[in-house]
Design an enzyme around this catalytic site. Sequence first.
Site, PDB file in Angstrom:
ATOM      1  N   ASP A 121      39.513  38.402  38.730  1.00 41.39           N
ATOM      2  CA  ASP A 121      38.734  37.534  39.615  1.00 41.39           C
ATOM      3  C   ASP A 121      37.925  36.476  38.858  1.00 41.39           C
ATOM      4  O   ASP A 121      37.158  36.793  37.945  1.00 41.39           O
ATOM      5  CB  ASP A 121      37.784  38.411  40.433  1.00 41.39           C
ATOM      6  CG  ASP A 121      37.255  37.721  41.660  1.00 41.39           C
ATOM      7  OD1 ASP A 121      36.610  36.665  41.498  1.00 41.39           O
ATOM      8  OD2 ASP A 121      37.468  38.220  42.775  1.00 41.39           O
ATOM      9  N   SER A 180      38.802  33.107  43.634  1.00 41.69           N
ATOM     10  CA  SER A 180      39.027  34.317  44.410  1.00 41.69           C
ATOM     11  C   SER A 180      39.487  33.966  45.833  1.00 41.69           C
ATOM     12  O   SER A 180      40.481  33.272  46.003  1.00 41.69           O
ATOM     13  CB  SER A 180      37.765  35.185  44.411  1.00 41.69           C
ATOM     14  OG  SER A 180      38.054  36.489  44.849  1.00 41.69           O
TER      15      SER A 180
END
Length: 337
Positions: free
Chosen positions: A167, A52
């Site tokens: 993510d 991320s």
Amino acid sequence: MTRTERPAGRTRKRPLIGLALGSGAARGMAHLGVLKVLEEAGLAPDIVAGTSIGALVGGMYAAGKLDELTDVALSLDWKQVARYLVEVSFPRSGLIEGNKVTALLSEIAGDIDLAELPLPFRAVATDIMSGEEVVVGDGPLVAAIRASIAVPGIFTPARRGDDLLVDGGLTNPVPVDVCRALGAECVIAVDLNYGRVRDTRRANAKNAHQGLQRAEHPNFGAGRILDWLEHNTKQFDIELPNPVKAWMERQSMPNVFDVLGNTLGIIESQIAAVRLQVDPPDLLIRPNVGHIRFMDFFRAAEMIEEGRRAATEAVARWDMSGEGLSVDFLRTASSRR
């Protein structure tokens, strides 16, 4: 900051250092301070893996573009964050298409593939359909970062072949094992979610007790987002419903970004705790950034300084502990490379 150059064709005199940068949205600006300290301490990584926001910072570091990223981060105010992250569109699988973020990253890093980076780098994502971890190791750098930062519900998933990626924090928030798989013999990890819920509650209670004004730390809340959208969509004759706006502006209610971001943060903190216990790094750095909200990117200076503080203390403790690989050995060996 310019990454330390690695002379080619020389015998390595120390274990390969891997750096695992964790997820955490705006809290990831602390990674910038951590990297600065590691460089100054002679512990520049040879391998980088990120999840991320860790993939974003790690990818820019591997490309030698951390100075440029830092300059952008320090220049942000909440209006600029809104321009980058709030797009006037109606995506079906997320609030944000991510085109503006992608354009910004391309402007910083240029058109470069992972295979062309000076340092080995991997971005961790999650296949939203199968739930499997996906380690992106080829293709364009910006595309790899875009997949890793695709917070479900906020960013639309990124397509990679037949996969839909979101993510990486859903499966591997602090990718220590990815560094080891790339050959790292010593892994330094940065966890941004430790104590996240507890620290957030403490910070909120402290602010309420001291009567701190919102102006001290501007609140990038739903009310301001709606104001910005209303101002920038007048040409489309779009009028935001006043009752909806009034409801979302209530300070007692978190905005949609906070709800989705905190939900992912809770999941990530639990997964990270387990994975770090099963596969602990040689050095774990935990900046105290739990009070930073999901989109508080305009607080970069504060987070960079906290990253510096946490890294400095962690390296000092590691050096004094006498356990495992010593910092002094790594520094000495590094100077001979």
